[in-house]
Write a protein that holds these residues in place. Structure first.
Motif, mmCIF file in Angstrom:
data_model
loop_
_atom_site.group_PDB
_atom_site.id
_atom_site.type_symbol
_atom_site.label_atom_id
_atom_site.label_comp_id
_atom_site.label_asym_id
_atom_site.label_seq_id
_atom_site.Cartn_x
_atom_site.Cartn_y
_atom_site.Cartn_z
ATOM 1 N N ALA A 50 0.959 -1.046 0.139
ATOM 2 C CA ALA A 50 0.010 -0.028 0.138
ATOM 3 C C ALA A 50 0.747 1.391 0.018
ATOM 4 C CB ALA A 50 -0.881 0.027 1.212
ATOM 5 N N LYS A 51 1.998 1.180 0.825
ATOM 6 C CA LYS A 51 2.685 2.473 0.844
ATOM 7 C C LYS A 51 3.647 2.547 -0.569
ATOM 8 C CE LYS A 51 6.365 4.384 3.801
ATOM 9 N NZ LYS A 51 7.321 4.502 5.003
ATOM 10 N N THR A 52 4.014 1.523 -1.180
ATOM 11 C CA THR A 52 4.680 1.478 -2.570
ATOM 12 C C THR A 52 3.623 2.134 -3.476
ATOM 13 O OG1 THR A 52 6.078 -0.289 -2.121
ATOM 14 C CG2 THR A 52 5.718 0.369 -4.268
ATOM 15 N N ILE A 53 2.238 1.815 -3.518
ATOM 16 C CA ILE A 53 1.314 2.244 -4.493
ATOM 17 C C ILE A 53 1.038 3.747 -3.970
ATOM 18 C CG2 ILE A 53 -1.029 2.226 -4.968
ATOM 19 C CD1 ILE A 53 -0.370 -1.111 -5.097
ATOM 20 N N GLU A 54 0.905 4.370 -2.847
ATOM 21 C CA GLU A 54 0.606 5.662 -2.470
ATOM 22 C C GLU A 54 1.771 6.494 -2.992
ATOM 23 O OE1 GLU A 54 -1.864 5.437 1.436
ATOM 24 O OE2 GLU A 54 0.245 5.372 1.908
ATOM 25 N N GLN A 55 3.071 5.995 -2.788
ATOM 26 C CA GLN A 55 4.101 6.650 -3.266
ATOM 27 C C GLN A 55 4.403 6.857 -4.518
ATOM 28 O OE1 GLN A 55 7.452 4.498 -1.422
ATOM 29 N NE2 GLN A 55 7.478 5.758 0.369
ATOM 30 N N ALA A 56 4.002 5.742 -5.539
ATOM 31 C CA ALA A 56 3.846 5.872 -6.963
ATOM 32 C C ALA A 56 2.599 6.864 -7.347
ATOM 33 C CB ALA A 56 3.753 4.319 -7.503
ATOM 34 N N ALA A 57 1.637 6.530 -6.946
ATOM 35 C CA ALA A 57 0.282 7.362 -7.223
ATOM 36 C C ALA A 57 0.278 8.875 -6.642
ATOM 37 C CB ALA A 57 -0.730 6.779 -6.751
ATOM 38 N N LYS A 64 -7.438 -0.324 1.558
ATOM 39 C CA LYS A 64 -6.499 -1.491 1.026
ATOM 40 C C LYS A 64 -7.000 -2.507 0.383
ATOM 41 C CE LYS A 64 -3.090 -0.509 4.808
ATOM 42 N NZ LYS A 64 -2.152 -1.335 5.929
ATOM 43 N N ILE A 65 -8.269 -2.445 0.237
ATOM 44 C CA ILE A 65 -9.180 -3.570 -0.653
ATOM 45 C C ILE A 65 -9.500 -2.689 -2.132
ATOM 46 C CG2 ILE A 65 -11.226 -4.940 -0.731
ATOM 47 C CD1 ILE A 65 -11.096 -4.685 2.400
ATOM 48 N N PHE A 66 -9.179 -3.742 -3.034
ATOM 49 C CA PHE A 66 -9.394 -2.967 -4.398
ATOM 50 C C PHE A 66 -10.213 -4.452 -5.065
ATOM 51 C CE2 PHE A 66 -6.533 -0.070 -3.002
ATOM 52 C CZ PHE A 66 -6.951 1.038 -3.447
ATOM 53 N N ARG A 67 -11.048 -4.244 -6.161
ATOM 54 C CA ARG A 67 -11.417 -5.247 -7.007
ATOM 55 C C ARG A 67 -10.911 -4.996 -8.225
ATOM 56 N NH1 ARG A 67 -17.183 -6.903 -6.399
ATOM 57 N NH2 ARG A 67 -16.408 -8.053 -4.951
ATOM 58 N N ILE A 68 -10.189 -6.046 -9.084
ATOM 59 C CA ILE A 68 -9.742 -6.248 -9.987
ATOM 60 C C ILE A 68 -10.651 -6.935 -10.995
ATOM 61 C CG2 ILE A 68 -7.614 -6.667 -11.428
ATOM 62 C CD1 ILE A 68 -7.219 -4.456 -9.371
ATOM 63 N N PHE A 69 -10.823 -6.665 -12.205
ATOM 64 C CA PHE A 69 -11.628 -7.485 -13.194
ATOM 65 C C PHE A 69 -10.356 -7.846 -14.374
ATOM 66 C CE2 PHE A 69 -14.648 -5.002 -11.219
ATOM 67 C CZ PHE A 69 -15.652 -5.719 -11.071
ATOM 68 N N LYS A 70 -10.636 -8.878 -14.733
ATOM 69 C CA LYS A 70 -9.734 -9.537 -15.873
ATOM 70 C C LYS A 70 -10.648 -9.811 -17.204
ATOM 71 C CE LYS A 70 -5.977 -12.817 -16.569
ATOM 72 N NZ LYS A 70 -5.232 -14.019 -15.827
ATOM 73 N N ALA A 71 -10.151 -9.371 -18.187
ATOM 74 C CA ALA A 71 -10.802 -9.961 -19.763
ATOM 75 C C ALA A 71 -9.993 -10.630 -20.325
ATOM 76 C CB ALA A 71 -11.480 -8.558 -20.248
ATOM 77 N N ALA A 166 -0.817 2.744 -10.654
ATOM 78 C CA ALA A 166 0.120 2.119 -9.791
ATOM 79 C C ALA A 166 -0.106 1.067 -9.259
ATOM 80 C CB ALA A 166 0.047 3.070 -8.446
ATOM 81 N N ILE A 167 -1.585 0.419 -9.103
ATOM 82 C CA ILE A 167 -1.972 -0.911 -8.979
ATOM 83 C C ILE A 167 -1.522 -1.917 -10.069
ATOM 84 C CG2 ILE A 167 -3.927 -2.627 -8.517
ATOM 85 C CD1 ILE A 167 -4.938 -0.007 -6.752
ATOM 86 N N TYR A 168 -1.812 -1.256 -11.274
ATOM 87 C CA TYR A 168 -1.658 -2.112 -12.461
ATOM 88 C C TYR A 168 -0.103 -2.225 -12.493
ATOM 89 C CZ TYR A 168 -0.847 -3.466 -17.245
ATOM 90 O OH TYR A 168 -0.592 -3.935 -18.603
ATOM 91 N N ASN A 169 0.788 -1.368 -12.489
ATOM 92 C CA ASN A 169 2.157 -1.429 -12.554
ATOM 93 C C ASN A 169 2.921 -2.220 -11.470
ATOM 94 O OD1 ASN A 169 2.088 0.204 -14.975
ATOM 95 N ND2 ASN A 169 2.415 2.273 -13.657
ATOM 96 N N GLU A 170 2.265 -2.184 -10.413
ATOM 97 C CA GLU A 170 2.777 -3.031 -9.378
ATOM 98 C C GLU A 170 2.367 -4.598 -9.269
ATOM 99 O OE1 GLU A 170 5.153 -3.587 -5.722
ATOM 100 O OE2 GLU A 170 5.185 -1.873 -7.115
ATOM 101 N N MET A 171 1.096 -4.816 -9.691
ATOM 102 C CA MET A 171 0.681 -5.973 -9.537
ATOM 103 C C MET A 171 0.184 -6.619 -10.846
ATOM 104 S SD MET A 171 -1.435 -5.024 -5.935
ATOM 105 C CE MET A 171 -1.648 -6.739 -5.392
ATOM 106 N N LEU A 172 -0.041 -6.154 -11.886
ATOM 107 C CA LEU A 172 -0.721 -6.859 -12.925
ATOM 108 C C LEU A 172 0.193 -6.873 -14.094
ATOM 109 C CD1 LEU A 172 -4.095 -5.203 -12.433
ATOM 110 C CD2 LEU A 172 -3.456 -7.394 -11.657
ATOM 111 N N LYS A 173 0.838 -5.890 -14.286
ATOM 112 C CA LYS A 173 1.801 -5.577 -15.306
ATOM 113 C C LYS A 173 2.615 -6.901 -15.793
ATOM 114 C CE LYS A 173 4.332 -2.033 -17.526
ATOM 115 N NZ LYS A 173 4.966 -0.548 -17.290
ATOM 116 N N GLU A 174 2.838 -7.154 -16.675
ATOM 117 C CA GLU A 174 3.796 -8.473 -17.103
ATOM 118 C C GLU A 174 5.328 -7.706 -17.092
ATOM 119 O OE1 GLU A 174 3.197 -11.725 -17.845
ATOM 120 O OE2 GLU A 174 0.966 -11.227 -17.145
ATOM 121 N N LYS A 175 6.090 -8.353 -16.273
ATOM 122 C CA LYS A 175 7.442 -7.803 -16.055
ATOM 123 C C LYS A 175 8.505 -8.600 -16.641
ATOM 124 C CE LYS A 175 5.883 -5.328 -11.978
ATOM 125 N NZ LYS A 175 6.108 -4.636 -11.080
#
Length: 175
Positions: A50-57, A64-71, A166-175
């Motif tokens: 959460a702190k990392t995302i706050e700093q990036a954003a 700290k709860i978010f909903r992600i949808f995947k298509a 920030a959530i996408y870049n930190e948690m979802l983006k293919e690295k």
């Protein structure tokens, strides 16, 4: 029954209630096309993430709860939807940010809005959130014009885009 379950789950995931304008599943299908399989997942951020995302954003998270949808279509990933709940004035707005698999914001959809409707941004204003890289941290006034009489709505949606990126870049983006 299925739609009722979605609405109940959406309301449980939101700390404040808001008038639902469109279901997130319907918005995802509209954006990614018919025949698309939409899956959803709630994520709970650890304190450090959460702190990392706050700093990036450059935005303080209210939850700290978010909903992600995947298509997906067949076995191909088309993109994601990141649902962000932000307080506008005294009530909340819920916006779904559609991010393609190649890290580009496709568009946004206001899912719920509980402020007076004169503060609801127009579809034309919303269309500015298109073809933007998730590496871009948008700022109101500088990158996205504010709306006369709805400055707080514009600011909340723009700040929400930074959280979604920030959530996408930190948690979802293919690295």
């Amino acid at each position: 029954m299925f739609k009722q379950t979605i609405y109940i789950l959406l309301l449980l995931a939101l700390p404040l209630s808001a008038k639902v304008l469109i279901s997130p599943i319907d918005a995802m299908k509209s954006t990614y096309g018919s025949g698309t399989i939409i899956t959803k997942k709630n994520i709970l951020l650890s304190s450090s993430r959460a702190k990392t995302i706050e700093q990036a954003a450059q935005v303080k998270l209210s939850s700290k709860i978010f909903r992600i949808f995947k298509a997906t279509k067949d076995t191909t990933l088309l993109g994601y939807g990141v649902l962000i709940n932000k307080k506008v004035r005294s009530k909340n707005a819920v916006v779904l940010y559609f991010i393609s698999k190649n890290s580009i914001l496709k568009s946004i959809e206001i899912i719920a809005f509980n402020e007076p409707l004169e503060y609801l941004p127009s579809k034309n204003w919303n269309s500015q959130f298109k073809d933007i890289s998730t590496d871009t941290m948008l700022k109101s006034s500088r990158d996205i014009p504010t709306i006369t009489g709805a400055t707080l709505s514009a600011r909340a949606i723009t700040n929400g885009s930074r959280v979604a990126f920030a959530i996408y870049n930190e948690m979802l983006k293919e690295k």
